[in-house]
Design an enzyme around this catalytic site. Structure first.
Site, PDB file in Angstrom:
ATOM      1  N   GLY A  51      -8.312  63.018 -33.450  1.00  0.00           N
ATOM      2  CA  GLY A  51      -8.098  62.957 -31.993  1.00  0.00           C
ATOM      3  C   GLY A  51      -7.219  61.757 -31.665  1.00  0.00           C
ATOM      4  N   ALA A  79      -4.681  61.842 -29.408  1.00  0.00           N
ATOM      5  CA  ALA A  79      -4.164  61.892 -28.035  1.00  0.00           C
ATOM      6  C   ALA A  79      -4.782  60.811 -27.161  1.00  0.00           C
ATOM      7  CB  ALA A  79      -4.458  63.270 -27.434  1.00  0.00           C
ATOM      8  N   ASN A  99      -0.045  58.203 -19.052  1.00  0.00           N
ATOM      9  CA  ASN A  99      -0.088  56.899 -19.711  1.00  0.00           C
ATOM     10  C   ASN A  99       1.104  56.769 -20.660  1.00  0.00           C
ATOM     11  OD1 ASN A  99      -0.903  57.940 -22.429  1.00  0.00           O
ATOM     12  ND2 ASN A  99      -2.689  58.614 -21.257  1.00  0.00           N
TER      13      ASN A  99
HETATM   14  O1  C5P Z   1     -12.815  56.136 -24.872  1.00  0.00           O
HETATM   15  P1  C5P Z   1     -11.388  56.187 -25.291  1.00  0.00           P
HETATM   16  O2  C5P Z   1     -10.519  56.982 -24.379  1.00  0.00           O
HETATM   17  O3  C5P Z   1     -10.804  54.836 -25.617  1.00  0.00           O
HETATM   18  O4  C5P Z   1     -11.445  56.962 -26.696  1.00  0.00           O
HETATM   19  C1  C5P Z   1     -10.294  57.276 -27.398  1.00  0.00           C
HETATM   20  C2  C5P Z   1     -10.581  58.422 -28.323  1.00  0.00           C
HETATM   21  O5  C5P Z   1     -11.294  59.445 -27.658  1.00  0.00           O
HETATM   22  C3  C5P Z   1      -9.284  59.063 -28.807  1.00  0.00           C
HETATM   23  O6  C5P Z   1      -9.533  59.588 -30.099  1.00  0.00           O
HETATM   24  C4  C5P Z   1      -9.072  60.172 -27.782  1.00  0.00           C
HETATM   25  O7  C5P Z   1      -8.286  61.234 -28.301  1.00  0.00           O
HETATM   26  C5  C5P Z   1     -10.502  60.620 -27.487  1.00  0.00           C
HETATM   27  N1  C5P Z   1     -10.734  61.099 -26.121  1.00  0.00           N
HETATM   28  C6  C5P Z   1     -11.137  62.396 -25.939  1.00  0.00           C
HETATM   29  N2  C5P Z   1     -11.368  62.869 -24.676  1.00  0.00           N
HETATM   30  C7  C5P Z   1     -11.221  62.062 -23.600  1.00  0.00           C
HETATM   31  C8  C5P Z   1     -10.823  60.723 -23.772  1.00  0.00           C
HETATM   32  C9  C5P Z   1     -10.574  60.277 -25.063  1.00  0.00           C
HETATM   33  O8  C5P Z   1     -11.281  63.129 -26.910  1.00  0.00           O
HETATM   34  N3  C5P Z   1     -11.446  62.566 -22.398  1.00  0.00           N
END
Ligand code: C5P
Length: 403
Positions: A272, A274, A209
């Site tokens: 978080g 990322a 992405n």
């Molecule tokens: O659900 P979404 O991807 O929009 O959520 C974003 C948040 O969740 C961010 O803080 C991202 O780092 C975290 N995230 C995660 N593991 C994933 C997907 C997103 O920790 N597989």
């Protein structure tokens, strides 16, 4: 206190005449300043004035045994919370860019892990020269913050870019870059995830992405400047490693999850940031997928959901204070409120990425922080400034939760 101890490097340019005023303003802002002069700086400003105004003995010579005895140059490099170099002449920038260490100031630059800020000052043609541009580019890649120069009348009579910023602007940029002076995260263990992940399709292709990692890296740096012990689990990005931060490079979401879970037991606060890929190809082909007649005009690929890293950390018996990030294109606040609850987060930071001038690859951001007690919007500013404000706000929320 973090952010309070400034080594002020002074180069030999006419703008050095403004440094007594700069020292006064830094001291008035609550900072402890040790001025360090290059050999040519002595032609423009005296050690007596700077010692009087800073209350600290000026340093200038790598071979001054008396000074080295009271605080050796490596000790001085460790003492500094910030190395501010103003004015930074063309010659000084060239020496810094090439990693030379032939005097006290350039040696301190190599020896310190503190953030370095340079305020260039020189004649407009010298500033415009490709060699200077090359050196500035190299310093930025090395993680140095460059502030100014500004446009205006120069001491040589010419008008153009090259004037050093005024002392008050240097002080405000210093505060914006290095964050609040108070040690809001002293000794706190912070984990930041940043950047995208890459999910392999075959040996040469992957799903990813547009995340640049800029906001996550800025948060890691802001937490470090606030006194935290910072670990940065980073997906593939084109950013220099922040000084004084332990970086753990990963590629896939599964690798990021493993690295995070490995550290999560020893962490107080996790950001978080990322942009973790939600799905990965169900299998990564061992050989490059060929374009063949057999495949026809369209092909399909099965994807499988990746584990949610934050949710896995939230499920631990004693999870750290958890801050998630949500990049939304529709109903940002409403979606983020649900996401915070669904992922059991203490706080979530949301930005509207439908506006291309903020978020992802841009240098600016505008975010809203949502937590159990309310919400705060941080107006549009640089990602470094947003990071400083978020770190201050989260450290206050974390302290409140702990008590
Ligand atoms: O659900 P979404 O991807 O929009 O959520 C974003 C948040 O969740 C961010 O803080 C991202 O780092 C975290 N995230 C995660 N593991 C994933 C997907 C997103 O920790 N597989």
């Amino acid at each position: 206190m973090q952010g309070k101890r400034i080594v002020l490097g002074i180069g030999g340019g006419i703008a050095a005449y403004k440094t007594p005023s700069l020292v006064r303003q830094l001291v008035a802002a609550g900072m402890d300043v040790i001025p360090v002069l290059t050999e040519s700086a002595h032609h423009f400003v005296t050690a007596t004035v700077l010692t009087t105004l800073s209350g600290n003995r000026v340093r200038a010579d790598l071979w001054d045994l008396d000074a080295e005895n009271s605080m050796g140059h490596i000790e001085l490099a460790r003492w500094a919370d910030t190395l501010l170099i103003a004015p930074a002449t063309a010659n000084l920038l060239a020496r810094l860019a090439h990693g030379q260490s032939d005097d006290l100031l350039t040696t301190l630059y190599l020896a310190t892990t503190a953030p370095t800020i340079v305020a260039p000052a020189m004649n407009v043609e010298m500033w415009n020269h490709t060699a200077t541009k090359r050196n500035i580019g190299a310093l930025k890649t090395d993680g140095v913050h460059v502030i100014g120069p500004e446009h205006g009348e120069q001491a040589c009579g010419e008008i153009g870019l090259g004037r050093m910023l005024e002392p008050e602007d240097i002080v405000s940029q210093l505060l914006a870059t290095t964050g609040p002076i108070s040690a809001s995260m002293e000794g706190i263990r912070v984990l930041v995830t940043a950047g995208p992940t890459r999910e392999s399709i075959d040996p040469v292709r992957y799903i990813t992405n547009a995340s640049s990692g800029k906001q996550g890296y800025a948060i890691a740096e802001a937490a470090r400047d606030a006194g935290a012990v910072v670990r940065l689990v980073s997906g593939p990005v084109a950013l220099p490693s922040p000084r004084g931060v332990q970086q753990i490079p990963v590629t896939t979401a599964a690798e990021m999850k493993a690295a995070v879970l490995d550290l999560a037991g020893d962490i107080d606060i996790m950001f978080g940031v990322a942009a973790v890929a939600d799905y990965r190809p169900i299998r990564s082909e061992p050989h490059k997928i060929k374009k063949t007649q057999q495949n026809g005009p369209s092909i399909s690929m099965d994807l499988v959901e990746n584990d949610d890293i934050l949710a896995s950390v939230a499920a631990l018996p004693d999870p750290p204070y958890l801050v998630g990030f949500a990049a939304e294109t529709q109903n940002p606040i409403k979606n983020a409120v649900h996401k915070r609850e669904r992922k059991c987060l203490d706080a979530i930071v949301v930005n509207d990425v439908s506006d291309r001038s903020i978020g992802f690859d841009s240098d600016e951001n505008e975010v809203t922080l949502l937590h159990a007690d309310g919400e705060t919007t941080f107006d549009r500013s640089t990602k470094a400034q947003i990071a400083n404000k978020l770190v201050s706000a989260i450290s206050a929320l974390y302290a409140k939760k702990r008590t």
